[in-house]
Design an enzyme around this catalytic site. Structure first.
Site, PDB file in Angstrom:
ATOM      1  N   ARG A  56      23.460   6.342  55.421  1.00  0.00           N
ATOM      2  CA  ARG A  56      23.483   5.322  56.263  1.00  0.00           C
ATOM      3  C   ARG A  56      22.110   5.005  57.158  1.00  0.00           C
ATOM      4  O   ARG A  56      21.440   6.131  57.217  1.00  0.00           O
ATOM      5  CB  ARG A  56      24.543   5.226  57.459  1.00  0.00           C
ATOM      6  CG  ARG A  56      24.769   4.149  58.085  1.00  0.00           C
ATOM      7  CD  ARG A  56      25.868   4.300  59.099  1.00  0.00           C
ATOM      8  NE  ARG A  56      25.997   2.953  60.351  1.00  0.00           N
ATOM      9  CZ  ARG A  56      26.520   2.796  61.136  1.00  0.00           C
ATOM     10  NH1 ARG A  56      27.244   3.811  61.667  1.00  0.00           N
ATOM     11  NH2 ARG A  56      26.738   1.523  62.032  1.00  0.00           N
ATOM     12  N   HIS A  57      21.731   3.882  57.225  1.00  0.00           N
ATOM     13  CA  HIS A  57      20.466   3.927  58.235  1.00  0.00           C
ATOM     14  C   HIS A  57      20.681   4.437  59.507  1.00  0.00           C
ATOM     15  O   HIS A  57      21.819   4.649  59.953  1.00  0.00           O
ATOM     16  CB  HIS A  57      20.180   2.195  58.485  1.00  0.00           C
ATOM     17  CG  HIS A  57      21.332   1.592  59.140  1.00  0.00           C
ATOM     18  ND1 HIS A  57      21.675   1.539  60.427  1.00  0.00           N
ATOM     19  CD2 HIS A  57      22.200   0.712  58.695  1.00  0.00           C
ATOM     20  CE1 HIS A  57      22.590   0.656  60.632  1.00  0.00           C
ATOM     21  NE2 HIS A  57      22.975   0.352  59.532  1.00  0.00           N
ATOM     22  N   ARG A  77      19.885   1.534  65.172  1.00  0.00           N
ATOM     23  CA  ARG A  77      19.373   0.131  65.317  1.00  0.00           C
ATOM     24  C   ARG A  77      20.012  -0.687  66.597  1.00  0.00           C
ATOM     25  O   ARG A  77      20.868  -0.091  67.341  1.00  0.00           O
ATOM     26  CB  ARG A  77      20.091  -0.758  64.217  1.00  0.00           C
ATOM     27  CG  ARG A  77      21.283  -0.901  63.933  1.00  0.00           C
ATOM     28  CD  ARG A  77      22.018  -1.907  63.246  1.00  0.00           C
ATOM     29  NE  ARG A  77      23.386  -1.448  63.098  1.00  0.00           N
ATOM     30  CZ  ARG A  77      24.260  -1.879  63.643  1.00  0.00           C
ATOM     31  NH1 ARG A  77      24.080  -2.367  64.855  1.00  0.00           N
ATOM     32  NH2 ARG A  77      25.538  -1.739  63.456  1.00  0.00           N
ATOM     33  N   ARG A 116      15.995  -2.067  58.621  1.00  0.00           N
ATOM     34  CA  ARG A 116      16.419  -0.841  59.107  1.00  0.00           C
ATOM     35  C   ARG A 116      16.763   0.081  57.888  1.00  0.00           C
ATOM     36  O   ARG A 116      16.705   1.491  58.362  1.00  0.00           O
ATOM     37  CB  ARG A 116      17.609  -1.147  59.821  1.00  0.00           C
ATOM     38  CG  ARG A 116      18.943  -1.716  59.039  1.00  0.00           C
ATOM     39  CD  ARG A 116      20.057  -2.105  59.968  1.00  0.00           C
ATOM     40  NE  ARG A 116      21.277  -2.840  59.445  1.00  0.00           N
ATOM     41  CZ  ARG A 116      21.274  -4.104  59.196  1.00  0.00           C
ATOM     42  NH1 ARG A 116      20.405  -4.616  59.842  1.00  0.00           N
ATOM     43  NH2 ARG A 116      22.501  -4.596  58.776  1.00  0.00           N
ATOM     44  N   GLU A 166      31.177 -10.593  51.640  1.00  0.00           N
ATOM     45  CA  GLU A 166      31.691  -9.337  52.161  1.00  0.00           C
ATOM     46  C   GLU A 166      32.979  -9.721  52.650  1.00  0.00           C
ATOM     47  O   GLU A 166      33.263 -10.600  53.079  1.00  0.00           O
ATOM     48  CB  GLU A 166      31.048  -8.656  53.405  1.00  0.00           C
ATOM     49  CG  GLU A 166      29.602  -8.173  52.957  1.00  0.00           C
ATOM     50  CD  GLU A 166      29.000  -7.228  53.821  1.00  0.00           C
ATOM     51  OE1 GLU A 166      29.746  -6.889  54.922  1.00  0.00           O
ATOM     52  OE2 GLU A 166      27.589  -7.051  54.082  1.00  0.00           O
ATOM     53  N   HIS A 191      24.411   1.303  54.055  1.00  0.00           N
ATOM     54  CA  HIS A 191      25.143   0.841  55.262  1.00  0.00           C
ATOM     55  C   HIS A 191      26.318   1.512  55.477  1.00  0.00           C
ATOM     56  O   HIS A 191      27.009   2.258  54.519  1.00  0.00           O
ATOM     57  CB  HIS A 191      25.271  -0.492  55.370  1.00  0.00           C
ATOM     58  CG  HIS A 191      23.950  -1.374  55.041  1.00  0.00           C
ATOM     59  ND1 HIS A 191      23.197  -1.705  56.100  1.00  0.00           N
ATOM     60  CD2 HIS A 191      23.656  -1.808  54.019  1.00  0.00           C
ATOM     61  CE1 HIS A 191      22.364  -2.415  55.839  1.00  0.00           C
ATOM     62  NE2 HIS A 191      22.446  -2.539  54.352  1.00  0.00           N
ATOM     63  N   ASP A 192      26.903   1.619  56.551  1.00  0.00           N
ATOM     64  CA  ASP A 192      28.386   2.051  56.630  1.00  0.00           C
ATOM     65  C   ASP A 192      29.403   1.654  55.705  1.00  0.00           C
ATOM     66  O   ASP A 192      30.331   2.177  55.120  1.00  0.00           O
ATOM     67  CB  ASP A 192      28.689   2.011  58.388  1.00  0.00           C
ATOM     68  CG  ASP A 192      28.958   0.676  58.770  1.00  0.00           C
ATOM     69  OD1 ASP A 192      28.474  -0.170  58.094  1.00  0.00           O
ATOM     70  OD2 ASP A 192      29.204   0.484  59.986  1.00  0.00           O
ATOM     71  N   SER A 193      29.420   0.281  55.495  1.00  0.00           N
ATOM     72  CA  SER A 193      30.238  -0.334  54.533  1.00  0.00           C
ATOM     73  C   SER A 193      30.155   0.334  53.091  1.00  0.00           C
ATOM     74  O   SER A 193      31.038   0.258  52.364  1.00  0.00           O
ATOM     75  CB  SER A 193      29.977  -1.744  54.512  1.00  0.00           C
ATOM     76  OG  SER A 193      28.515  -1.972  53.927  1.00  0.00           O
TER      77      SER A 193
END
Length: 413
Positions: A39-40, A43, A116, A218, A311-313
């Site tokens: 994950r980035h 941010r 990010r 999404e 990403h977290d997703s």
């Protein structure tokens, strides 16, 4: 002095406040390949002023150094530290050599095409391989989601949409958030917010959520879950960024129990949208296919080290799509922490002539993020061994590679 006292207090609040040292590798085991799904890092909040944040409170939000959604300077520093730590570990396992740049083609970095994610990958490479010419690959057009990392619904049938929405509703109903919403309403003074005064929406506790699963978008939700997620996300990022404590939720979060209650909202948001099996398998399919090619069908031609940054997703849906067993991260309230990494490791056991897979969640604790702690093998990141339900692990955390391959290959079809 105030910050250091808070840090000690916060550390004492967290469950299992013990350093996670790297496990001893069994004799004869050699690390052969690693794929890091990251994950980035840190941010600014995605919800900019003027949006849901300003609508939800009469209070003034603190200013950030970068626009909403962009990696902060501290996020870059944290990722450099994580990269340095991972390089030390890779060198200890003799997958790379200390003090040398990796041979061409042995390290590959690929990020989603947002600021990010690309910046996170660049900072990781800087920390892991300083001075080395290792490019970060991404789509040319920045600001547009790369299909590999874009967790969108691809099944446009009415049947799938109905099934997906029902699954999200059922998943959300498993969480009891009444107490969490009551605390959040009090912190933000929701009964005095523009939302209450102008739109007569004065309670998160009594409002209802509406889920959606539109094709090529999404999974979504409108209602208190979305609002609460944005607010708790902002508080969490303020804490990680190192804002003065009287600016973190205006000084209203002072106990571990408050953080736990609030984090339930953020975790529930992610779980509802991305961890019901049908939705997860659909939205994670492009990423699963990439991992299948890198680790299974074309592993012989894949670099020794692959870094993916999304990403977290991506992480939440991937873990469900591959049917991982439930896990618990110590020293963290987030289920998919900022900068956290799912690390797939292919090992060879020379004594028994067999190939194995080990998968770990490697991440920075809440305190490490707040303090910007330097990470080394002696002061390590946190490590939690994960397990696939269809690939049971032994006491050292390894499972047979052929069983892992079967799981990923089936999920990619």
């Amino acid at each position: 002095m105030k910050q250091s006292l808070w840090t000690l207090t916060f550390a004492a609040m967290l469950p299992f406040t013990t350093a996670a040292m790297a496990e001893t590798v069994p004799q004869g085991y050699q690390l052969e390949q690693v794929l890091i799904m990251s994950r980035h890092n840190l941010r600014a909040p995605l919800a900019n002023n003027g949006s849901v944040l300003e609508q939800s409170t009469p209070n003034t939000w603190p200013e950030w150094e970068v626009p909403g959604g962009q990696l902060t300077t501290k996020g870059g520093v944290l990722e450099v530290y994580m990269g340095h730590y991972m390089r030390e570990w890779l060198a200890e396992q003799k997958l790379v050599t200390s003090g040398e740049c990796p041979a061409p083609g042995t390290v590959y970095a690929y990020a989603n095409s947002l600021q990010r994610t690309v910046a996170t990958a660049q900072f990781f490479i800087t920390g892991a391989f300083p001075g080395c010419d290792i490019p970060v690959h991404h789509q040319d057009k920045m600001g547009v989601m790369d299909p590999t990392f874009n967790p969108v619904i691809t099944d446009g049938s009415a049947e799938f949409s109905e099934k997906a929405i029902k699954a999200m509703e059922v998943r959300h109903q498993q969480d009891s958030l009444g107490e969490s919403y009551q605390l959040l309403e009090k912190i933000v003074r929701y009964d005095q917010s523009p939302s209450c005064k102008e739109k007569q929406v004065c309670s998160l506790t009594t409002a209802s959520d509406t889920f959606s699963a539109p094709v090529q978008q999404e999974p979504g939700v409108s209602g208190p879950l979305k609002i609460g997620n944005s607010l708790v996300d902002a508080f969490t990022l303020q804490y990680y960024e190192g804002f003065p404590l009287d600016q973190v939720a205006w000084g209203e979060i002072t106990t571990a129990q408050q953080w736990r209650l609030l984090s339930k909202i953020k975790n529930s948001y992610q779980d509802a949208l991305f961890t019901s099996p049908d939705v997860a398998r659909n939205v994670a399919k492009p990423l699963v296919k990439y991992i299948d090619k890198a680790l299974v069908t074309d592993a012989a031609n894949t670099p020794k080290v692959t870094l993916l940054v999304g990403h977290d997703s991506n992480i939440a849906s991937l873990l469900t799509a591959l049917d991982f067993a439930p896990y618990q991260l110590h020293d963290q309230y987030e289920r998919t922490p900022i900068g956290g990494k799912i690390v797939f490791q292919r090992w060879y056991d020379s004594q028994r002539k067999r190939e194995l897979m080990k998968i770990e969640y490697i991440y920075q604790s809440s305190t490490q993020l707040r303090n910007a702690d330097v990470l080394t093998l002696k002061a390590p990141a946190q490590r939690v061994t994960l397990a696939l339900k269809a690939c049971p692990i032994d006491k050292e955390g390894f499972c047979p590679l052929e069983k892992f391959n079967a799981v990923v290959n089936a999920a990619a079809k």
